[in-house]
Design a protein around this motif. Structure first.
Motif, short mmCIF file in Angstrom:
data_model
loop_
_atom_site.label_atom_id
_atom_site.label_comp_id
_atom_site.label_asym_id
_atom_site.label_seq_id
_atom_site.Cartn_x
_atom_site.Cartn_y
_atom_site.Cartn_z
N PHE A 8 0.84 -1.19 0.00
CA PHE A 8 0.00 0.00 0.00
C PHE A 8 0.88 1.24 0.00
O PHE A 8 2.11 1.15 0.12
N THR A 9 0.25 2.40 -0.16
CA THR A 9 0.98 3.66 -0.17
C THR A 9 0.37 4.64 0.83
O THR A 9 -0.83 4.58 1.13
N LYS A 10 1.22 5.55 1.31
CA LYS A 10 0.77 6.59 2.24
C LYS A 10 1.78 7.75 2.17
O LYS A 10 2.97 7.56 2.41
N ASP A 11 1.29 8.93 1.83
CA ASP A 11 2.13 10.13 1.83
C ASP A 11 3.39 9.97 0.96
O ASP A 11 4.50 10.23 1.42
N ARG A 12 3.24 9.54 -0.26
CA ARG A 12 4.35 9.34 -1.20
C ARG A 12 5.30 8.22 -0.75
O ARG A 12 6.42 8.12 -1.26
N VAL A 13 4.89 7.43 0.19
CA VAL A 13 5.70 6.31 0.68
C VAL A 13 4.99 5.01 0.32
O VAL A 13 3.81 4.83 0.64
N GLY A 14 5.71 4.12 -0.35
CA GLY A 14 5.16 2.81 -0.66
C GLY A 14 5.56 1.81 0.41
O GLY A 14 6.70 1.82 0.88
N TYR A 15 4.63 0.96 0.81
CA TYR A 15 4.89 0.00 1.88
C TYR A 15 4.86 -1.43 1.37
O TYR A 15 4.03 -1.81 0.54
N LEU A 16 5.79 -2.23 1.88
CA LEU A 16 5.80 -3.68 1.73
C LEU A 16 5.82 -4.23 3.16
O LEU A 16 6.85 -4.16 3.84
N ARG A 17 4.68 -4.73 3.61
CA ARG A 17 4.57 -5.13 5.02
C ARG A 17 4.27 -6.62 5.11
O ARG A 17 3.24 -7.11 4.69
N PHE A 18 5.23 -7.37 5.68
CA PHE A 18 5.04 -8.80 5.90
C PHE A 18 3.97 -9.00 6.96
O PHE A 18 3.98 -8.35 8.00
N ASN A 19 3.06 -9.94 6.68
CA ASN A 19 1.91 -10.11 7.56
C ASN A 19 1.66 -11.59 7.85
O ASN A 19 0.66 -12.18 7.48
N ARG A 20 2.64 -12.17 8.52
CA ARG A 20 2.53 -13.56 8.96
C ARG A 20 2.99 -13.65 10.42
O ARG A 20 3.91 -14.39 10.75
N PRO A 21 2.35 -12.87 11.29
CA PRO A 21 2.83 -12.76 12.67
C PRO A 21 2.81 -14.06 13.45
O PRO A 21 3.63 -14.27 14.35
N ASP A 22 1.88 -14.96 13.11
CA ASP A 22 1.80 -16.23 13.84
C ASP A 22 3.00 -17.12 13.58
O ASP A 22 3.31 -18.02 14.37
N ALA A 44 7.24 1.61 -10.28
CA ALA A 44 6.52 2.11 -11.45
C ALA A 44 5.53 3.22 -11.10
O ALA A 44 5.02 3.89 -12.01
N ASP A 45 5.27 3.41 -9.82
CA ASP A 45 4.29 4.41 -9.38
C ASP A 45 4.98 5.77 -9.23
O ASP A 45 5.82 5.94 -8.35
N PRO A 46 4.64 6.76 -10.05
CA PRO A 46 5.31 8.06 -9.97
C PRO A 46 5.02 8.81 -8.68
O PRO A 46 5.76 9.74 -8.33
N ASP A 47 3.97 8.41 -7.97
CA ASP A 47 3.64 9.09 -6.71
C ASP A 47 4.44 8.55 -5.53
O ASP A 47 4.42 9.13 -4.45
N VAL A 48 5.11 7.42 -5.73
CA VAL A 48 5.92 6.82 -4.66
C VAL A 48 7.36 7.26 -4.82
O VAL A 48 7.96 7.06 -5.88
N ARG A 49 7.91 7.85 -3.78
CA ARG A 49 9.30 8.30 -3.83
C ARG A 49 10.22 7.48 -2.94
O ARG A 49 11.43 7.46 -3.14
N VAL A 50 9.66 6.84 -1.93
CA VAL A 50 10.43 6.04 -0.97
C VAL A 50 9.62 4.78 -0.66
O VAL A 50 8.38 4.81 -0.69
N VAL A 51 10.32 3.68 -0.37
CA VAL A 51 9.66 2.43 -0.01
C VAL A 51 10.08 2.05 1.41
O VAL A 51 11.25 2.19 1.77
N VAL A 52 9.12 1.59 2.20
CA VAL A 52 9.40 1.09 3.55
C VAL A 52 9.07 -0.40 3.61
O VAL A 52 7.98 -0.81 3.20
N VAL A 104 15.00 2.67 -0.12
CA VAL A 104 14.20 1.70 0.63
C VAL A 104 14.64 1.74 2.09
O VAL A 104 15.84 1.68 2.38
N VAL A 105 13.67 1.85 2.99
CA VAL A 105 13.94 1.91 4.42
C VAL A 105 13.39 0.64 5.06
O VAL A 105 12.24 0.26 4.83
N ALA A 106 14.20 -0.04 5.86
CA ALA A 106 13.74 -1.21 6.61
C ALA A 106 13.45 -0.80 8.05
O ALA A 106 14.26 -0.12 8.68
N ALA A 107 12.30 -1.22 8.56
CA ALA A 107 11.92 -0.97 9.96
C ALA A 107 11.86 -2.32 10.67
O ALA A 107 10.98 -3.14 10.39
#
Length: 277
Positions: A8-22, A44-52, A104-107
């Motif tokens: 998903f995207t938020k504020d020009r930031v694209g997110y790749l969020r792993f969702n297998r907490p179990d 490919a998304d011109p509105d995304v400038r950074v990826v988290v 790309v920023v890793a959290a």
């Protein structure tokens, strides 16, 4: 896109969020495929400038998924060529982060183990929660994927320590002090602070960011970074065929994973290791 990976995207930031907490975000094949597809979509998304890159739950990722039929089988049961191909494909996947024109920023929170440590340092910036634990495999059956990459960020002496002692770990604060990570934040603030950092980066035009990233990458690549990373696949495949690695793999099949890890950590198997001819 698979539910195990949220894109998903938020504020020009694209997110790749792993969702297998179990499963502590162990990287199932569909998550890896989704990661590459999601990164490509953000590029490919011109509105995304950074990826988290981030995760839900109490762990960033425990690395490759060892569950399921055939996935936990010893690498020694594969040919060296097949093993090399498999390891190289893994490294090339994370080099996609390195090669991406967008920062790309890793959290990272909680456990970050195995191949997830490679993914995290391939990111342009890495921020960690104060509960983060960065860890190496607990069984000494491989060599070449993790520590050679880490050596560029933590230095050769620390990389050797991490490589030579099975199950090596370091804390969030050590990650920053060693140069493996940029900042450490309270666990409850990690994702908010990562987003703030990403939005600050997003204030710079995408084309300027791309040039800055390529310039920085070029410096490390001229020093051999990319070739050194990919050579890890060769060393990893060779190490899996070493008599000592095959011995430990056989003990794992006989005793189980937990019991074998305990035996290795306590030195109970050290006197029985075979010697290469």
């Amino acid at each position: 896109m698979t539910e195990l990976l949220e894109v998903f995207t938020k504020d020009r930031v694209g997110y790749l969020r792993f969702n297998r907490p179990d499963k502590l975000n162990a990287l199932a094949p569909e998550m890896l495929e989704g990661f590459t597809a999601g990164l490509t979509a953000h590029e490919a998304d011109p509105d995304v400038r950074v990826v988290v890159v981030c995760s839900t739950g109490r762990a960033f990722s425990t690395g490759g998924d060892m569950s399921g039929p055939g996935r936990a089988a010893s690498a020694g049961h594969r040919s060296s060529y097949t093993d090399w191909q498999r390891q190289r494909a893994s490294l090339e996947r994370w080099l996609r982060i390195w090669d991406s024109p967008k920062p790309v920023v890793a959290a990272v929170q909680g456990y970050c183990l195995g191949t997830a440590t490679v993914m995290a340092v391939m990111c342009d910036l890495t921020v960690v929660a104060d509960d983060a634990v960065i860890g190496w495999p607990q069984l000494p059956v491989g060599g070449g994927l993790l520590s050679p990459v880490a050596s560029w960020f933590v230095g050769p002496k620390k990389a050797r320590e991490l490589a030579y002692i099975a199950g090596s770990r370091f804390s969030a604060q050590e990650a920053v002090e060693l140069g493996w990570a940029n900042h450490v934040y309270p666990a409850g603030e990690l994702h908010e602070r990562a987003h703030e950092l990403a939005t600050r980066i997003a204030n710079t035009p995408s084309d300027v960011l791309a040039v800055k990233k390529y310039a920085l990458n070029r410096t490390m690549n001229l020093q051999g970074f990319r070739d050194a990373v990919l050579s890890g696949a060769e060393f990893s495949a060779v190490s899996h065929q070493a008599p000592g690695a095959e011995f430990i793999a056989a003990r794992r099949a006989e005793l189980g994973m937990k019991e074998t890890i305990a035996a290795v950590q306590q030195g109970l198997l050290a006197g029985d290791y075979p010697q290469a001819e």
